[in-house]
Design a protein around this motif. Structure first.
Motif, PDB file in Angstrom:
ATOM      1  N   ASN A 113      -0.287   0.629  -7.191  1.00 55.26           N
ATOM      2  CA  ASN A 113      -0.386   1.065  -5.929  1.00 55.26           C
ATOM      3  C   ASN A 113       0.394   0.169  -4.746  1.00 55.26           C
ATOM      4  O   ASN A 113       0.202   0.442  -3.544  1.00 55.26           O
ATOM      5  CB  ASN A 113      -1.780   0.916  -5.581  1.00 55.26           C
ATOM      6  CG  ASN A 113      -2.556   2.092  -6.082  1.00 55.26           C
ATOM      7  OD1 ASN A 113      -2.215   3.225  -6.358  1.00 55.26           O
ATOM      8  ND2 ASN A 113      -3.511   1.681  -6.913  1.00 55.26           N
TER       9      ASN A 113
ATOM     10  N   ASN B 186      -2.936   5.263  -2.287  1.00 53.30           N
ATOM     11  CA  ASN B 186      -4.188   4.789  -2.840  1.00 53.30           C
ATOM     12  C   ASN B 186      -4.454   3.347  -2.822  1.00 53.30           C
ATOM     13  O   ASN B 186      -5.259   2.648  -3.291  1.00 53.30           O
ATOM     14  CB  ASN B 186      -4.545   5.287  -4.350  1.00 53.30           C
ATOM     15  CG  ASN B 186      -4.626   6.678  -4.377  1.00 53.30           C
ATOM     16  OD1 ASN B 186      -5.205   7.434  -3.304  1.00 53.30           O
ATOM     17  ND2 ASN B 186      -4.015   7.437  -5.281  1.00 53.30           N
ATOM     18  N   ALA B 187      -3.404   2.452  -2.261  1.00 50.13           N
ATOM     19  CA  ALA B 187      -3.546   1.137  -2.214  1.00 50.13           C
ATOM     20  C   ALA B 187      -4.787   0.665  -1.252  1.00 50.13           C
ATOM     21  O   ALA B 187      -5.004   1.184  -0.344  1.00 50.13           O
ATOM     22  CB  ALA B 187      -2.147   0.531  -1.522  1.00 50.13           C
TER      23      ALA B 187
END
Length: 307
Positions: free
Chosen positions: A140, A165-166
């Motif tokens: 990510n 989605n980090a």
């Protein structure tokens, strides 16, 4: 030749000094002294009139350092043990919007929000290779070594690009002069350009980042609370695999019910009371606090999101 004496020119009567009154013209000595007095008064009050910077410190009382103690009379008192400072570097915003960290100040947290790209500059003359760079959550977070060649951009840097989605992950870079260890956080505002200051006697490398249950050993305050209640927590954070919900003075006596929504708990009451805090022995992402008052006020706690 007849010399006629000029009477009165050299007489003793006219040799005495004469005082001339000049209304409206102050004494130069007095005027100078008044000016000096005003300057001294200005300098004496200067510190009182200047805005003082806010004190940023990581030495808040830690709930783990607060413990109830029973006395011989049967009373319960709370004793605060000496706090342990957290090695979290303090960011300072400089000219051009550059975020500066003191290299020896501790672990820096770099915030970079998708879809921004953030640049972390290395020290002047410092080099590195891509194999010296590692990111725990490489799925990510994308990190690349880049090299500028002109002007202020000359030198090596790390380009950071978070994914959708980090969340949060450690980054380590073993460069030629320093070992950088920093936390990457997908929060806003993004630190578009980051640089470090250096001082004599600083350590060669930044502190080790210890991961426990997917979290670092430094406090993570990326929690948001919605709702209103007299006992609403002052702050929520997690550290070293524990989540701390700290109530205001006297708020703990309201004893709101805690429901952990994510991740689900196996036990009904999966927390302990330490001082003025609820301590959950794991990382909490989503939770509810429900009051015991007739209105049943609720506080919704989420990690990494917005209210």
């Amino acid at each position: 030749m007849v010399v006629t004496p000029l009477f009165g020119c050299g007489s003793a009567e006219n040799a005495a000094p004469v005082t001339v009154a000049t209304p409206g013209l102050p004494s130069p000595e007095h005027a100078l002294q008044d000016s000096l007095d005003r300057v001294h008064a200005f300098m004496a009050s200067l510190n009182e009139r200047l805005d003082k910077p806010a004190l940023v410190t990581g030495s808040f009382p830690h709930p783990a350092d607060v413990a109830p103690v029973s006395t011989s009379a049967g009373e319960t008192k709370t004793i605060v043990q000496p706090t342990h400072p957290h090695l979290s570097a303090i960011p300072l915003i400089g000219k051009g919007g550059i975020t500066w960290f003191a290299f020896g100040d501790g672990t820096p947290t770099i915030t970079c929000r998708y879809p921004d790209i953030c640049i972390v500059r290395l020290d002047r003359g410092e080099t590195a290779t891509q194999t010296d760079l590692s990111v725990d959550d490489a799925a990510n977070w994308h990190a690349d070594l880049v090299r500028g060649s002109k002007g202020i951009h000359e030198g090596w840097a790390v380009a950071l690009s978070p994914g959708v989605n980090a969340t949060k992950t450690p980054l380590t870079l073993k460069a030629s002069a320093h070992t950088y260890r920093m936390l990457l956080s997908a929060q806003s505002p993004s630190m578009k350009t980051v640089a470090f200051t250096h001082s004599p006697g600083e350590p060669f490398s930044q502190p080790e980042i210890t991961l426990k249950t997917g979290l670092t050993g430094t406090p993570d305050f990326a929690y948001h609370m919605s709702g209103s209640a007299p006992w609403k927590p002052m702050r929520v954070y997690r550290e070293a695999g524990h989540t701390y919900i700290q109530f205001p003075p006297g708020g703990i006596t309201a004893a709101p019910r805690l429901i952990v929504l994510s991740p689900k708990a196996k036990n009904t009451q999966d927390y302990t009371i330490v001082g003025d805090s609820y301590v959950i022995p794991r990382a909490v992402d989503d939770a509810l606090l429900i009051g015991n008052e007739p209105e049943a006020q609720q506080i919704h706690i989420t990690h990494g999101g917005t209210e």
